[in-house]
Design a protein around this motif. Structure first.
Motif, PDB file in Angstrom:
ATOM      1  N   LEU A  45       0.822  -1.221   0.000  1.00  9.60           N
ATOM      2  CA  LEU A  45       0.000   0.000   0.000  1.00  9.60           C
ATOM      3  C   LEU A  45       0.850   1.263   0.000  1.00  9.60           C
ATOM      4  N   ASP A  46       1.853   1.304   0.852  1.00  9.02           N
ATOM      5  CA  ASP A  46       2.694   2.501   0.966  1.00  9.02           C
ATOM      6  C   ASP A  46       3.524   2.730  -0.290  1.00  9.02           C
ATOM      7  N   ALA A  47       4.073   1.659  -0.849  1.00  7.13           N
ATOM      8  CA  ALA A  47       4.868   1.800  -2.073  1.00  7.13           C
ATOM      9  C   ALA A  47       3.962   2.161  -3.254  1.00  7.13           C
ATOM     10  N   TRP A  48       2.805   1.514  -3.352  1.00  7.64           N
ATOM     11  CA  TRP A  48       1.889   1.760  -4.466  1.00  7.64           C
ATOM     12  C   TRP A  48       1.396   3.204  -4.464  1.00  7.64           C
ATOM     13  N   ALA A  49       1.199   3.765  -3.283  1.00  6.47           N
ATOM     14  CA  ALA A  49       0.731   5.149  -3.168  1.00  6.47           C
ATOM     15  C   ALA A  49       1.721   6.128  -3.801  1.00  6.47           C
ATOM     16  N   GLN A  50       2.984   5.712  -3.889  1.00  5.29           N
ATOM     17  CA  GLN A  50       4.010   6.566  -4.484  1.00  5.29           C
ATOM     18  C   GLN A  50       4.093   6.404  -5.996  1.00  5.29           C
ATOM     19  N   GLY A  51       3.457   5.383  -6.535  1.00 10.35           N
ATOM     20  CA  GLY A  51       3.483   5.154  -7.972  1.00 10.35           C
ATOM     21  C   GLY A  51       3.895   3.743  -8.303  1.00 10.35           C
ATOM     22  N   GLN A  52       3.597   3.330  -9.539  1.00  8.63           N
ATOM     23  CA  GLN A  52       3.910   1.968  -9.952  1.00  8.63           C
ATOM     24  C   GLN A  52       5.424   1.768 -10.070  1.00  8.63           C
ATOM     25  N   ASN A  53       5.854   0.535  -9.810  1.00  8.46           N
ATOM     26  CA  ASN A  53       7.252   0.117  -9.912  1.00  8.46           C
ATOM     27  C   ASN A  53       8.151   0.712  -8.830  1.00  8.46           C
ATOM     28  N   ILE A  54       7.581   1.102  -7.715  1.00  3.86           N
ATOM     29  CA  ILE A  54       8.357   1.582  -6.577  1.00  3.86           C
ATOM     30  C   ILE A  54       8.789   0.367  -5.762  1.00  3.86           C
ATOM     31  N   GLU A  55      10.030   0.387  -5.294  1.00  6.25           N
ATOM     32  CA  GLU A  55      10.530  -0.737  -4.508  1.00  6.25           C
ATOM     33  C   GLU A  55       9.849  -0.806  -3.144  1.00  6.25           C
ATOM     34  N   ILE A  56       9.500  -2.011  -2.746  1.00  6.36           N
ATOM     35  CA  ILE A  56       9.040  -2.274  -1.385  1.00  6.36           C
ATOM     36  C   ILE A  56      10.306  -2.537  -0.591  1.00  6.36           C
TER      37      ILE A  56
END
Length: 148
Positions: free
Chosen positions: A125-136
């Protein structure tokens, strides 16, 4: 303990599924990789595999394994095609108990149920909120899996 590649851990899950006569689709495999990495980081403070996990539309994904399995679509991965001839259960003796535990905890669910589960968890959720293809991040995995 050596840090493996996500592909090596993926081969273990596909081979394990084959041993149990359980099918593993690419989507389910991605979620098993995510859960195994999260559980391992929480337990040891170290990565199980070296590959990054990214936040994609359908949840956490390791891009290399995605590339290797996307041709299967929604179908089960063929162990005879995917698992290398060099695969040896003994090479996983240091993590096999841990991987079996992840399988028993998460492998019982369908691919889509696991997708839905990851969509309710803070690392994705936190990574997706920043945009697609963001590292978890490892830190996000550790924080979440220490309490879950």
């Amino acid at each position: 303990m050596k840090i493996r590649s996500a592909r090596e851990i993926a081969e273990w899950f596909v081979a394990w599924g084959d041993e149990l006569d359980a099918e593993v689709s690419p989507l389910k495999l991605q979620k098993l990789l995510y859960y195994s990495q999260g559980e391992h980081i929480a337990a040891t403070g170290r990565k199980l595999f070296s590959d990054k996990i990214l936040a994609w539309q359908h949840g956490p994904v390791t891009p290399g394994v995605y590339s290797d399995t996307k041709s299967y679509g929604r179908n089960p991965i063929d162990p005879d095609e995917f698992v290398s001839d060099e695969f040896n259960w003994d090479d996983y003796s240091d993590v096999s108990d841990e991987l079996v535990t992840v399988w028993r905890k998460y492998g019982i669910y369908s691919a889509w149920a696991l997708r839905e589960k990851t969509h309710s968890e803070s690392p994705w959720l936190d990574a997706w909120a920043q945009g697609q293809n963001i590292e978890i991040t490892d830190a996000a995995l550790k924080d979440f899996f220490l309490v879950h």
